[in-house]
Design a protein around this motif. Structure first.
Motif, PDB file in Angstrom:
ATOM      1  N   GLU A 229       0.804  -1.224   0.000  1.00 36.51           N
ATOM      2  CA  GLU A 229       0.000   0.000   0.000  1.00 36.51           C
ATOM      3  C   GLU A 229       0.834   1.270   0.000  1.00 36.51           C
ATOM      4  OE1 GLU A 229      -3.294   0.387  -0.108  1.00 36.51           O
ATOM      5  OE2 GLU A 229      -3.807  -1.739  -0.124  1.00 36.51           O
ATOM      6  N   THR A 230       1.978   1.256   0.684  1.00 36.30           N
ATOM      7  CA  THR A 230       2.754   2.492   0.870  1.00 36.30           C
ATOM      8  C   THR A 230       4.186   2.387   0.389  1.00 36.30           C
ATOM      9  OG1 THR A 230       3.575   1.964   3.092  1.00 36.30           O
ATOM     10  CG2 THR A 230       1.374   2.943   2.943  1.00 36.30           C
ATOM     11  N   GLY A 231       4.680   1.184   0.133  1.00 37.62           N
ATOM     12  CA  GLY A 231       6.073   1.021  -0.232  1.00 37.62           C
ATOM     13  C   GLY A 231       7.019   1.123   0.953  1.00 37.62           C
ATOM     14  N   MET A 232       6.486   1.080   2.173  1.00 37.34           N
ATOM     15  CA  MET A 232       7.303   1.248   3.375  1.00 37.34           C
ATOM     16  C   MET A 232       7.392  -0.039   4.181  1.00 37.34           C
ATOM     17  SD  MET A 232       6.262   4.888   4.996  1.00 37.34           S
ATOM     18  CE  MET A 232       7.362   4.477   6.370  1.00 37.34           C
ATOM     19  N   ASP A 233       8.438  -0.090   4.988  1.00 38.67           N
ATOM     20  CA  ASP A 233       8.540  -1.158   5.997  1.00 38.67           C
ATOM     21  C   ASP A 233       7.779  -0.736   7.245  1.00 38.67           C
ATOM     22  OD1 ASP A 233      10.040  -2.838   4.444  1.00 38.67           O
ATOM     23  OD2 ASP A 233      11.966  -2.019   5.136  1.00 38.67           O
ATOM     24  N   PRO A 234       7.517  -1.672   8.157  1.00 37.84           N
ATOM     25  CA  PRO A 234       6.864  -1.314   9.429  1.00 37.84           C
ATOM     26  C   PRO A 234       7.687  -0.276  10.183  1.00 37.84           C
ATOM     27  CG  PRO A 234       6.830  -3.680   9.110  1.00 37.84           C
ATOM     28  CD  PRO A 234       7.698  -3.127   8.030  1.00 37.84           C
ATOM     29  N   GLY A 235       7.007   0.502  11.033  1.00 32.73           N
ATOM     30  CA  GLY A 235       7.654   1.521  11.823  1.00 32.73           C
ATOM     31  C   GLY A 235       8.519   0.936  12.925  1.00 32.73           C
ATOM     32  N   PRO A 236       9.299   1.796  13.605  1.00 31.35           N
ATOM     33  CA  PRO A 236      10.257   1.313  14.610  1.00 31.35           C
ATOM     34  C   PRO A 236       9.600   0.575  15.777  1.00 31.35           C
ATOM     35  CG  PRO A 236      10.086   3.721  14.631  1.00 31.35           C
ATOM     36  CD  PRO A 236       9.371   3.253  13.415  1.00 31.35           C
ATOM     37  N   ILE A 368       9.998   6.763   2.363  1.00 33.90           N
ATOM     38  CA  ILE A 368       8.854   7.654   2.119  1.00 33.90           C
ATOM     39  C   ILE A 368       8.203   7.248   0.800  1.00 33.90           C
ATOM     40  CG2 ILE A 368       8.175  10.034   1.628  1.00 33.90           C
ATOM     41  CD1 ILE A 368      10.369  10.944   3.532  1.00 33.90           C
ATOM     42  N   PRO A 369       6.904   6.984   0.784  1.00 31.56           N
ATOM     43  CA  PRO A 369       6.228   6.526  -0.438  1.00 31.56           C
ATOM     44  C   PRO A 369       6.340   7.555  -1.559  1.00 31.56           C
ATOM     45  CG  PRO A 369       4.809   6.273   1.490  1.00 31.56           C
ATOM     46  CD  PRO A 369       5.973   7.074   1.937  1.00 31.56           C
ATOM     47  N   SER A 370       6.090   7.115  -2.761  1.00 35.53           N
ATOM     48  CA  SER A 370       6.242   7.989  -3.921  1.00 35.53           C
ATOM     49  C   SER A 370       4.978   8.790  -4.217  1.00 35.53           C
ATOM     50  CB  SER A 370       6.620   7.170  -5.157  1.00 35.53           C
ATOM     51  OG  SER A 370       5.647   6.164  -5.396  1.00 35.53           O
ATOM     52  N   SER A 371       3.801   8.241  -3.933  1.00 36.26           N
ATOM     53  CA  SER A 371       2.567   8.944  -4.289  1.00 36.26           C
ATOM     54  C   SER A 371       2.133   9.873  -3.153  1.00 36.26           C
ATOM     55  CB  SER A 371       1.439   7.948  -4.585  1.00 36.26           C
ATOM     56  OG  SER A 371       0.965   7.360  -3.390  1.00 36.26           O
ATOM     57  N   VAL A 372       1.417  10.937  -3.536  1.00 33.19           N
ATOM     58  CA  VAL A 372       0.925  11.892  -2.536  1.00 33.19           C
ATOM     59  C   VAL A 372      -0.057  11.221  -1.592  1.00 33.19           C
ATOM     60  CG1 VAL A 372      -0.361  14.039  -2.202  1.00 33.19           C
ATOM     61  CG2 VAL A 372       1.271  13.851  -4.076  1.00 33.19           C
ATOM     62  N   LEU A 378       0.380   7.774   5.330  1.00 33.99           N
ATOM     63  CA  LEU A 378       1.395   7.505   6.341  1.00 33.99           C
ATOM     64  C   LEU A 378       1.473   8.653   7.348  1.00 33.99           C
ATOM     65  CD1 LEU A 378       3.750   5.865   7.454  1.00 33.99           C
ATOM     66  CD2 LEU A 378       5.241   6.977   5.753  1.00 33.99           C
ATOM     67  N   TYR A 379       1.418   9.864   6.853  1.00 39.75           N
ATOM     68  CA  TYR A 379       1.464  11.053   7.719  1.00 39.75           C
ATOM     69  C   TYR A 379       0.311  11.033   8.714  1.00 39.75           C
ATOM     70  CZ  TYR A 379       0.601  16.094   8.598  1.00 39.75           C
ATOM     71  OH  TYR A 379       0.332  17.327   9.147  1.00 39.75           O
TER      72      TYR A 379
END
Length: 941
Positions: A229-236, A368-372, A378-379
Motif C-alpha cells: 500500500e505504501t512502499g514502506m517497511d513497518p515503523g520502529p 517515504i512513499p512515492s505517491s501523494v 502515512l502522515y
C-alpha cells in the motif's frame, strides 16, 4: 419529548422509542448535514453544496426549502414543543440537546474510557469503551449516498471509532483477555490493514496466548500490507516488538496498554522565531485558545483554524506568536511549513511538504512513499495517536492544505492564507478567523514598543497622523518604525510628512517591499478581476457598492458579482457591510499605480466618467425626491448603458444618501480636481438636498467649496452662483458672518448678471434670513419686500408664498404681530394650495411665534406641533430642533412643565446628534422645569 438522533449506522430519529419518518433520501441528506454540525448556522448555499456537491441543479434552492419544511413537520410535530430547525441570519440551524446524538454519547464514553486507560485503570476503561463501541450499528450514515463534502466529515467519525477499537483492545489486553480481543483485531485489520497500532496489539495478544508463530506471522502480514500500500517497511515500534517476540523479551502483559504512544523517536519543534514586540490581537488570541487549546476532556478530534487577511496584516506574526505561547499544550511537538502560496518562488507542493513532515517524524527518506496519497496516509497514521500542532503558513488555497491535515487524534492545525479558504470551513469544519488591521490603540502600542514611550509621547499628533497614513497595517507600521529607529534624531513628524501625499506612500514604504507583497495577491487574480482591482484605484473611497464597481468596469451588475467575490476571497477587498466593499488605502494607491501603468489614459478617463455618471444620475433623482420644490438644474446627459440606482421614493433616497454621502463628498472633490468639474458642481447640488436639512453644515461647507472652485475653474457663472448661495447658507449656520455675507452678495450679483429672476427671489430670501440672524431687521425687511416683488413679477406661487412667510416673520420680530399673522396666514393658504409641505412647516413656525407673542401660547403650541410634524416628514432635523425649542417655551407659558420638558429633551437629542452647541442652551431651558438637570438626555425607548 426528547428526540434521539442516531448517525452511527443508518440514519434514524426516534421520539419516545418510536421512529420518526424522515422522508426522501435527499431530505435525509439535508438532516445529516445539519446533524453533523449541530447548533451551527449553515447557509442555504453551503447546504446545497453539502447535499448536491459542487454543481447543484437549478431547482436546488426550491428543493432545499421543501426538504426543510418536511423536516420541520417531522421533528416539531409534538404540541408545544420548541422548533428544532431555525432560520437565522447566517442560514439554517438544528438545535440538538446534550446526549440526543449517539455520536456525542459515543465520544463521551470513549473519552471516559481513554482517561481511565491513561490513568492506568484498564478495569474502569473497558466497560466505557465497550459502551462506546456498542452504539455502532454499522458504518456511519449507512445507506445514504454521501457527497464528497459529507464523506470527509463521516470519515473523521469513523477514525474515532477505529481509535476507540484500539483503546478497547489495549484495555482488554491489560486485563488478560487476549483470546477475546484477537478476533476483533483481525476483523479490524481486514478492513484497515495499515493501522500499525492494531498490528502491534494483535501480535501482543497472540504472544500472550502462547501463539508465538502466529505473532511472527502477523508481523509478516503487516509488512506485506504496508509494502503493497505504501512502499514502506513497518515503523520502529512494530519492528522492535517483532524483535522482542523473536527473542522472547516480551513480558506476559505485552506492549504498552495505555493510549497510543509517541510514534517517532524524535519530537519535532519546527516553529520559526516569533517576532518580538507583539502587541494587541487579544480577541484573536482568545479565539485560538478556545478553539485549538488541547483539553483532555474533549473527544479526540482535529481542530483547525484558518487565519486569513490582506497582505501585510500580520497573519504569520499572530500564528507564530500563539504557536510559541501554546507549544507546551502539544507534548508531541510542532510541525511548520511555509507553503509560499503567493511568493515569487514556486509554491511548495503538498507532496514536498509531506516529505519534510515525514522526515521530521522520523521516517527515513528511502522509506517515504512515492505517491501523494500514500504519503498523506502515512502522515495521518503517524499523527493519529499524537498531540501535535501543525502550522501551515502562507497557503494559496484549500487544495494545497488538505493533504497536510491530520485525519484523527488530538492535533491542532493553524493555517494562514490571503484566501478565505471557505471550503475548509464547509468540508473540514475549520474555524475561520479574519484578521483586520490594528486598532489605533494597538498601532500606538506597536510604535511605543519599537520607538520608546518618550519619543511617541513627545509627538502625539504626528504619531496619530503616521498611524492613519499607514492605514494601521502592521507591515507598513513596522517599516516606518524601523526607519525611525535607525534615525533616532528624526522627528516623527518628518516621516509623517513624507507619507502625507497618498500617491507617494508606496514609494516611502519601498524598504519593506510593500509593492512586491501586494503583487503576489494581484498575480493570483483572473484577468477581469485584476482589471477591476486596477479601476478601483480610481475610486476615492471610503467604500463602494457593487453598482459603483459595475459602473467603473463598464459591465452589468450581475457580471461583477463573481469578480467582487474573487477580490474579497483574496482579501484585496473587504465586504465590511452587506454589498459595501472597502479597499485599504495602501491597496488603493497600489491599484492606482497599476492602472497608470497598465491601462491607457483613454480607458481610465472612460472608467472615471462612468463612475461620476453613476453617482450623479443616482443622486439627482434622489435629491429631487427629497426636495421636490427645489428649482431644477441642467445635468450632464446620462450614459445610457451605465448602472444607475433607481429612487422610487424619498425613503429609498434618504437611505441611499445616508450610506453614500461620505462617498459622494470624496467623489465630487476628486471630480473637481481631475477635469470633471461639471459633475462636481451638479453632485454638490444633489448632495445639499440631503446635508442641509439634516444640519450637516461642515460637510455642506466642504462640498460647496469644492464645487465653487470647480465652477470658477471652468468659468461656469450659473454654477458659481449656485455654489456661492449654498456656501453662504452653510457659513451662516456655522457662525461665519463675514464669509457668509461675501458669498450671499456674490450670488446675488451673479443671479442679477444672469437675469435669473427665480434664483434672484431665492437668494433675496436667503439674504433676508442672513440679515435677520445678525439683527439687521430694517435691511432684512427691504430684502424681503424685494423678494416678494420679484416672486409676484414672475408669477412663482411657491416663491411668493415663501417670501410672504419671511415678510410676516420679520413683522413679528419687529413687534407687528397682527400683520405677521395676516402675512403668514396668506402664505400658509398658498402653500396648502400647492402642497408645499416644507414651506408649510416654516410658515406654521412663524405663526406659532406670532401667536405666542400675542399672548396665545395654546394656539402657538398647535402651530408648532404641526410645524414639527412637517419638518419630520422632510427629515429637516435642524429646523425641527428650532421649532421644538419654541414649542417647549409655549408649553412652559401654558404652565405645563412636563410637556415643555419633553419638547426640549427632543430638541437636545437632535442637537446632540448634529453636534450643534445649541444643545447646551436648551439644557439651560430644561433646567428651569427639571431642577438640577444639566447632564445628557436619556434616549427614548
Amino acid at each position: 419529548m426528547p428526540l434521539h438522533f442516531d448517525l452511527l449506522g443508518p440514519l434514524t430519529v426516534s421520539r419516545d422509542g418510536r421512529p420518526v419518518a424522515l422522508g426522501s433520501t435527499k431530505q435525509q441528506l439535508v438532516l445529516a448535514a445539519l446533524l453533523l454540525r449541530p447548533g451551527e448556522a449553515i447557509s442555504a448555499n453551503e447546504l446545497m453544496t453539502l447535499v448536491w456537491g459542487d454543481q447543484p441543479p437549478a431547482s436546488a434552492a426550491a428543493n432545499l426549502r421543501t426538504y426543510l419544511r418536511g423536516l420541520r413537520q417531522a421533528l416539531d410535530c409534538a404540541a408545544g414543543e420548541r422548533r428544532r430547525i431555525l432560520t437565522t441570519p447566517g442560514g439554517y440551524l438544528l438545535r440538538v440537546d446534550a446526549d440526543e446524538r449517539d455520536v456525542d454519547r459515543f465520544d463521551a464514553a470513549a473519552a471516559r474510557g481513554r482517561a481511565a486507560l491513561a490513568a492506568g485503570d484498564p478495569a474502569a476503561a473497558q466497560p466505557e469503551l465497550a459502551l462506546a463501541l456498542g452504539m455502532w450499528r454499522g458504518p456511519a450514515l449507512a445507506g445514504l449516498p454521501l457527497p464528497r463534502l459529507l464523506t470527509g466529515r463521516v470519515a473523521r467519525i469513523t477514525e474515532r471509532r477505529l481509535l476507540t477499537e484500539e483503546d478497547h483492545a489495549a484495555a482488554r489486553l491489560a486485563l488478560g483477555e487476549a483470546a477475546q480481543v484477537i478476533p476483533r483485531l483481525r476483523a479490524l485489520l481486514d478492513r484497515h490493514p495499515l493501522r500499525q497500532r492494531a498490528w502491534s496489539q494483535l501480535m501482543t495478544g497472540l504472544y500472550q496466548i502462547g501463539d508465538i508463530a502466529g505473532a511472527l506471522a502477523a508481523f509478516q502480514q503487516a509488512r506485506r500490507a504496508l509494502a503493497e500500500e505504501t512502499g514502506m517497511d513497518p515503523g520502529p515500534e512494530l519492528t522492535r516488538l517483532h524483535d522482542d517476540i523473536l527473542h522472547h523479551r516480551l513480558g506476559q502483559q505485552g506492549a504498552t496498554t495505555g493510549p497510543a504512544d509517541d510514534a517517532s523517536p524524535g519530537r519535532p519543534q519546527q516553529l520559526p522565531l516569533a517576532l518580538p514586540g507583539f502587541v494587541g490581537r487579544n480577541a484573536e488570541l482568545d479565539l485560538l485558545d478556545a478553539t485549538l487549546g488541547a483539553r483532555p476532556e474533549r473527544p479526540a478530534t482535529v481542530d483547525i483554524v484558518t487565519i486569513s487577511g490582506m497582505a501585510g496584516v500580520g497573519k504569520t506574526t499572530l500564528a507564530l506568536h500563539w504557536a510559541h505561547r501554546a507549544a507546551e499544550r502539544f507534548p508531541d511537538g510542532q510541525l511548520y511549513v511555509n507553503l509560499r502560496g503567493y511568493d515569487d518562488a514556486d509554491a511548495v507542493s503538498p507532496a514536498d511538504a509531506l516529505v519534510d513532515f515525514l522526515e521530521a517524524l522520523g521516517v527515513p527518506v528511502g522509506r517515504i512513499p512515492s505517491s501523494v496519497d500514500a504519503r498523506a496516509g502515512l502522515y495521518r497514521s503517524l499523527l493519529a495517536s499524537r498531540r501535535m500542532l501543525v502550522v501551515l503558513d502562507n497557503s494559496r488555497d484549500a487544495d494545497q492544505v488538505r493533504p497536510l491535515l491530520p485525519g484523527v487524534g488530538r492535533c491542532a492545525v493553524l493555517v494562514t492564507s490571503r484566501d478565505q479558504l471557505s471550503s475548509l470551513a464547509v468540508a473540514e469544519g475549520a474555524r475561520p478567523l479574519t484578521l483586520e488591521v490594528l486598532t489605533a490603540a494597538e498601532s500606538t502600542r506597536l510604535l511605543r514598543s519599537r520607538l520608546g514611550d518618550d519619543r511617541v509621547a513627545a509627538e502625539p499628533a504626528a504619531t496619530s497622523e503616521l498611524i492613519e497614513s499607514t492605514g494601521r497595517l502592521p507591515l507598513a507600521l513596522s517599516i516606518v518604525a524601523a526607519r525611525l529607529t535607525a534615525r533616532s534624531t528624526f522627528p516623527i513628524d518628518a516621516v509623517a510628512a513624507q507619507l502625507r501625499p497618498s500617491e507617494s506612500r508606496l514609494e516611502q514604504l519601498a524598504d519593506g517591499d510593500v509593492r512586491r507583497i501586494f503583487s503576489w495577491s494581484y498575480r493570483a487574480l483572473s484577468t477581469e478581476a485584476a482589471r477591476l482591482l486596477r479601476l478601483l484605484g480610481l475610486h476615492p473611497g471610503p467604500d463602494l457598492t457593487g453598482d459603483a464597481a459595475a459602473a467603473l468596469l463598464g459591465r452589468p451588475r450581475a457580471a461583477v458579482t463573481p469578480l467582487l467575490k474573487e477580490l474579497t476571497r483574496l482579501h484585496l477587498l473587504t465586504e465590511h457591510l452587506p454589498e459595501r466593499y472597502a479597499l485599504h488605502d495602501l491597496l488603493r494607491s497600489y491599484a492606482a499605480e497599476l492602472a497608470q501603468a497598465s491601462d491607457l489614459a483613454e480607458e481610465r478617463q472612460a472608467a472615471a466618467r462612468r463612475m461620476y455618471d453613476h453617482y450623479l444620475h443616482s443622486a439627482h433623482p434622489g435629491a429631487v425626491s427629497l426636495q421636490p420644490t427645489w428649482a431644477p438644474i441642467e445635468l450632464e446627459a446620462p450614459m445610457p448603458a451605465n448602472v444607475h440606482v433607481p429612487m422610487p421614493d424619498r425613503v429609498v433616497a434618504a437611505a441611499w444618501f445616508h450610506a453614500e454621502h461620505p462617498v459622494l463628498l470624496r467623489v465630487l472633490r476628486q471630480a473637481a480636481e481631475t477635469g470633471f468639474e461639471r459633475y462636481a458642481c451638479q453632485l454638490a447640488w444633489a448632495l445639499a438636498a440631503y446635508l442641509a436639512p439634516r444640519g450637516m453644515f461642515q460637510e455642506q461647507l466642504a462640498a460647496q467649496q469644492a464645487a465653487l472652485a470647480a465652477a470658477q475653474r471652468i468659468g461656469d457663472v450659473r454654477a458659481q452662483a449656485q455654489a456661492s448661495r449654498m456656501l453662504a447658507r452653510a457659513l451662516m449656520r456655522l457662525g461665519d458672518q463675514h464669509a457668509a455675507e461675501h458669498h450671499v452678495q456674490r450670488a446675488l450679483e451673479l443671479y442679477e448678471q444672469l437675469e435669473d429672476l427665480d434664483s434672484l427671489a431665492l437668494i433675496l430670501r436667503q439674504y433676508t434670513e442672513h440679515c435677520t440672524q445678525y439683527g439687521r431687521l430694517d435691511e432684512a425687511l427691504k430684502h424681503s419686500a424685494e423678494a416678494l416683488r420679484v416672486s409676484q413679477l414672475i408669477g412663482n406661487r411657491y416663491a411668493e408664498a415663501r417670501a410672504l412667510n419671511v415678510k410676516g416673520y420679520l413683522h413679528a420680530l419687529t413687534g407687528d404681530y397682527h400683520q405677521a399673522v395676516v402675512d403668514c396666514a396668506e402664505a400658509l393658504a398658498q402653500q396648502e394650495a400647492i402642497d408645499d409641505r416644507v414651506g408649510q412647516a416654516a410658515t406654521l413656525d412663524s405663526l406659532g411665534f406670532a401667536y405666542h407673542r400675542l399672548g396665545d401660547p395654546a394656539r402657538a403650541a398647535v402651530c408648532y406641533e404641526q410645524s414639527v410634524q412637517r419638518f419630520q416628514e422632510s427629515a429637516n432635523r435642524y429646523h425641527e430642533g428650532l421649532t421644538l425649542v419654541r414649542l417647549g417655551e409655549a408649553r412652559e407659558a401654558m404652565a405645563d412643565p412636563p410637556a415643555a420638558a419633553e419638547a426640549w429633551q427632543r430638541a437636545i437629542r437632535i442637537y446632540d446628534d448634529l453636534g450643534d452647541p445649541a444643545a447646551d442652551v436648551v439644557r439651560q431651558l430644561l433646567a428651569r422645569v427639571v431642577p438640577g438637570h444639566s447632564g445628557p438626555v436619556t434616549p427614548p425607548e
